[in-house]
Design a protein around this motif. Structure first.
Motif, PDB file in Angstrom:
ATOM      1  N   LEU B  13      73.729  74.172  75.408  1.00  0.00           N
ATOM      2  CA  LEU B  13      71.743  74.634  75.872  1.00  0.00           C
ATOM      3  C   LEU B  13      72.523  76.922  76.483  1.00  0.00           C
ATOM      4  N   ALA B  16      68.455  78.755  81.346  1.00  0.00           N
ATOM      5  CA  ALA B  16      67.783  77.869  82.076  1.00  0.00           C
ATOM      6  C   ALA B  16      66.918  78.728  82.527  1.00  0.00           C
ATOM      7  N   SER B  27      75.156  76.779  86.789  1.00  0.00           N
ATOM      8  CA  SER B  27      74.781  76.323  85.560  1.00  0.00           C
ATOM      9  C   SER B  27      75.416  76.442  84.434  1.00  0.00           C
ATOM     10  N   ALA B  30      75.578  78.129  80.705  1.00  0.00           N
ATOM     11  CA  ALA B  30      74.332  78.681  80.711  1.00  0.00           C
ATOM     12  C   ALA B  30      73.524  79.839  81.442  1.00  0.00           C
ATOM     13  N   THR B  45      60.884  82.798  78.757  1.00  0.00           N
ATOM     14  CA  THR B  45      61.824  81.263  77.858  1.00  0.00           C
ATOM     15  C   THR B  45      61.442  81.554  75.774  1.00  0.00           C
ATOM     16  N   TYR B  64      62.346  75.550  82.648  1.00  0.00           N
ATOM     17  CA  TYR B  64      62.396  75.771  80.644  1.00  0.00           C
ATOM     18  C   TYR B  64      64.045  75.270  80.677  1.00  0.00           C
ATOM     19  N   LEU B  65      64.205  75.142  79.370  1.00  0.00           N
ATOM     20  CA  LEU B  65      65.419  74.950  78.787  1.00  0.00           C
ATOM     21  C   LEU B  65      65.697  75.558  77.160  1.00  0.00           C
TER      22      LEU B  65
END
Lengths: 307, 69
Positions: B13, B16, B27, B30, B45, B64-65
């Motif tokens: 990941l 985010a 997080s 990330a 994103t 959204y990742l």
């Protein structure tokens, strides 16, 4: 200095060595052409393997005259040859592993192991064909047949041995144990599925969704028998199939394999650079079943006498 | 994107991209980006995914990742 040394080889033995070495080399060249997927199509690769084959065949060809001349120790070079062929396998393995990061998708260790073993085995093919031809011609000499009959007998037996070994070592392909067909891709938001089988949810951007929906192509591999699923679901085998598909058509970005346990299917999805559905189906069908994943007798059974 | 992303299930990941109403307490490693609205969220994103050659997934809560295999 101008005089030539004494003749130490008879005409029969000379013919024997020439024909046996030629038969072994030709055998190797024939499999080099047939198995295009596992063999180099580039000139230098071909040259290396033809020269190696000639050396292997020559070793097989001179073994019988060496024994006949009471030079029993000379036969020990067969052991040396085997060591040399093992080095060929090792070299090929290292070479293919080094190329892994440059391919669209990796071949995978299992596929590389299979290819390297095949390279080694094909040198034995050259050696054994040459040896069989040489033995046959030696028997013909002992039976006092004419030189023409000796040559014909050597060629005939060499051809038969080549046919048997090449059929035995050829193995099977995905198409032999499964049916392969194109399948419809469905993109729903970020999720991508193929005929109800989830493939990925990594299509988070509109670009990705559009690319997969418009340009993506998927195939479903259905095993013809339940137990063939074991071989097809193998990680190494799926890697090999995906590698062959992406090597043939290229891949812009996305490539996936998924297995469905309920139906036993394997799904291959990719966004190819060149769209050619017929080629994709053919290449998936022709992907070899890896030796390391053959688990059942039905898959393992070689096609020596044909199906 | 690693060339074996399609084969391995593991993905890292990277970031985010959230909206103001998302509550993310931590997080980990990330990168966490808060966009002011959905339009900006999509734009950020895409920019992030392009920069790290990552893939994007959208969670059902609108987050959204960006992931990389």
């Amino acid at each position: 200095m101008g005089e030539r040394g004494p003749i130490i080889i008879s005409t029969e033995d000379l013919w024997l060595i020439i024909i046996a070495a030629a038969m072994g080399t030709i055998a190797r060249v024939l499999v080099l052409k047939v198995d295009y997927k596992q063999y180099p199509s580039y000139p230098n690769g071909c040259l290396i393997h033809v020269v190696l084959a000639f050396i292997a065949a020559s070793i097989g060809a001179v073994a019988i005259p060496a024994v006949k001349s009471n030079n029993y120790t000379a036969v020990t070079f067969l052991a040396l040859a085997i060591q040399h062929f093992r080095d060929v396998r090792k070299t090929e393995r290292e070479s293919l592993l080094g190329l892994e990061q440059t391919e669209y998708t990796p071949r995978g260790e299992a596929y590389i192991d299979g290819i390297a073993k095949t390279f080694e085995a094909r040198n034995y093919l050259a050696l054994v064909v040459a040896l069989a031809s040489a033995i046959t011609m030696e028997v013909a000499i002992a039976l006092q047949w004419g030189i023409t009959i000796q040559v014909l007998a050597g060629v005939l037996i060499g051809t038969v041995v080549y046919q048997i070994i090449s059929r035995f070592s050829k193995g099977k392909t995905v198409g032999d144990i499964a049916s392969v067909r194109l399948a419809k891709i469905k993109v729903e938001g970020t999720e991508v599925s193929v005929e109800g089988i989830f493939v990925t949810n990594l299509a988070g951007t509109e670009n990705a969704q559009r690319m997969i929906a418009d340009e993506g192509v998927a195939v479903i591999i259905e095993p013809t028998q339940k137990n063939f699923t074991i071989a097809l679901h193998n990680f190494g085998q799926r890697k090999a199939i995906l590698f062959e598909a992406t090597r043939t058509l290229g891949t812009k970005r996305y490539n996936f394999t998924r297995k469905d346990f309920e139906k036993g299917w394997v799904v291959i999805l990719l966004v190819p650079i060149v769209r050619d559905d017929e080629k994709l189906l053919a290449v998936v069908k022709n992907t070899p079943l890896l030796e390391s994943v053959k688990k059942s007798y039905a898959v393992l059974k070689p096609k020596v006498m044909g199906d | 994107m690693a060339n074996d992303r399609g084969q391995t299930q593991a993905a890292v990941l990277i970031a985010a991209i959230i909206l103001p109403h998302h509550k993310v307490t931590g997080s980990g490693q990330a990168f966490l980006v808060e966009a002011k609205d959905e339009e900006e969220q999509k734009k950020l994103t895409t920019e992030l995914a392009k920069a790290v050659k990552g893939d994007v997934t959208r969670l059902s809560n609108g987050m959204y990742l960006v992931l990389r295999g």
